[in-house]
Design a protein around this motif. Structure first.
Motif, mmCIF file in Angstrom:
data_model
loop_
_atom_site.group_PDB
_atom_site.id
_atom_site.type_symbol
_atom_site.label_atom_id
_atom_site.label_comp_id
_atom_site.label_asym_id
_atom_site.label_seq_id
_atom_site.Cartn_x
_atom_site.Cartn_y
_atom_site.Cartn_z
ATOM 1 N N GLY A 21 29.173 -31.092 32.884
ATOM 2 C CA GLY A 21 30.661 -31.806 32.291
ATOM 3 C C GLY A 21 30.802 -30.969 31.415
ATOM 4 N N TYR A 22 30.613 -29.720 31.566
ATOM 5 C CA TYR A 22 30.713 -28.856 30.286
ATOM 6 C C TYR A 22 31.772 -28.212 29.551
ATOM 7 C CZ TYR A 22 31.428 -25.399 34.146
ATOM 8 O OH TYR A 22 31.881 -24.644 34.892
ATOM 9 N N ARG A 23 32.472 -28.626 30.262
ATOM 10 C CA ARG A 23 33.845 -28.545 30.341
ATOM 11 C C ARG A 23 34.855 -29.486 29.329
ATOM 12 N NH1 ARG A 23 38.179 -26.027 34.775
ATOM 13 N NH2 ARG A 23 37.799 -23.673 34.844
ATOM 14 N N ASN A 24 34.066 -29.849 28.765
ATOM 15 C CA ASN A 24 34.528 -31.694 27.707
ATOM 16 C C ASN A 24 33.520 -31.131 26.395
ATOM 17 O OD1 ASN A 24 35.821 -32.935 30.119
ATOM 18 N ND2 ASN A 24 34.294 -33.850 30.496
ATOM 19 N N TRP A 25 32.810 -30.524 26.480
ATOM 20 C CA TRP A 25 32.515 -29.405 25.040
ATOM 21 C C TRP A 25 33.742 -28.766 24.170
ATOM 22 C CZ3 TRP A 25 27.007 -26.979 27.812
ATOM 23 C CH2 TRP A 25 26.436 -27.708 28.103
ATOM 24 N N THR A 26 33.097 -27.894 23.629
ATOM 25 C CA THR A 26 33.978 -27.323 22.536
ATOM 26 C C THR A 26 34.380 -26.464 22.855
ATOM 27 O OG1 THR A 26 33.300 -28.038 20.272
ATOM 28 C CG2 THR A 26 34.783 -26.237 20.495
ATOM 29 N N PHE A 27 35.430 -26.352 23.349
ATOM 30 C CA PHE A 27 35.885 -24.600 23.877
ATOM 31 C C PHE A 27 35.921 -23.298 22.889
ATOM 32 C CE2 PHE A 27 39.232 -21.553 24.428
ATOM 33 C CZ PHE A 27 38.976 -20.379 25.930
ATOM 34 N N LEU A 28 34.799 -22.670 22.979
ATOM 35 C CA LEU A 28 35.148 -21.179 21.977
ATOM 36 C C LEU A 28 35.149 -20.070 22.567
ATOM 37 C CD1 LEU A 28 30.620 -21.369 22.324
ATOM 38 C CD2 LEU A 28 32.138 -22.807 20.260
#
Length: 176
Positions: A39-46
């Motif tokens: 699910g990392y693509r749902n985290w804040t995009f830096l």
């Protein structure tokens, strides 16, 4: 006689359980392995970076592999976002990066290709004390199997030592 046998068996079982609990911190079933960050693509995009094959750091040890050219996208979970804002990373902070193949289409425009790798840093000060409190993982292409052993984690950490003053993190967050 049967009661004594049951009591003795209970004592032995209890002693074995207590010994296992006592020795548990000495033996880690996963040897510090870092799990794939589902699910990392749902985290804040830096941010993203485009890194050419000729990038000088890729030819230096320890960054021979898995470092490679491509489009890098960076993501942070909520705990990592707090750390990026404050400079202090609490346990559970995770920063993930994915490296995508850079493809040039027929019309000459470039864009994303397949995922070549995903890499992750997980903050756990006690578990990863030997690597500045961060565990490192590397996941080739579509795999969720971490390819880094303890030696590989140390190699990752060698690059991050230069960023000790910023919590061993290269990414700097800027509000937009």
């Amino acid at each position: 006689m049967r009661t004594r046998t049951i009591v003795f068996a209970g004592f032995v079982t209890g002693a074995a359980a207590a010994l296992a609990l006592f020795l548990a911190p000495l033996v880690r079933a996963d040897d510090g392995a870092v799990a794939f960050p589902d699910g990392y693509r749902n985290w804040t995009f830096l941010h993203s970076s485009l890194v050419p094959a000729a990038f000088g750091a890729f030819s230096k040890t320890p960054c021979v592999k898995p470092c490679t050219n491509g489009i890098f996208h960076f993501y942070a979970n909520e705990r990592a976002m707090k750390g990026l804002r404050s400079g202090v990373y609490e346990d559970g902070a995770i920063i993930a990066e994915e490296m995508l193949e850079f493809k040039i289409g027929e019309n000459g425009a470039g864009g994303e290709g397949r995922r070549v790798l995903a890499a992750v840093m997980v903050r756990d000060a006690r578990r990863y004390a030997s690597t500045g409190g961060w565990g490192f993982g590397n996941f080739d292409e579509g795999s969720k199997v971490n390819t880094l052993d303890a030696k590989g984690q140390q190699m990752c950490f060698q690059c991050h030592i230069a960023r000790k003053d910023s919590g061993y993190v290269f990414t700097q967050y800027a509000e937009r």
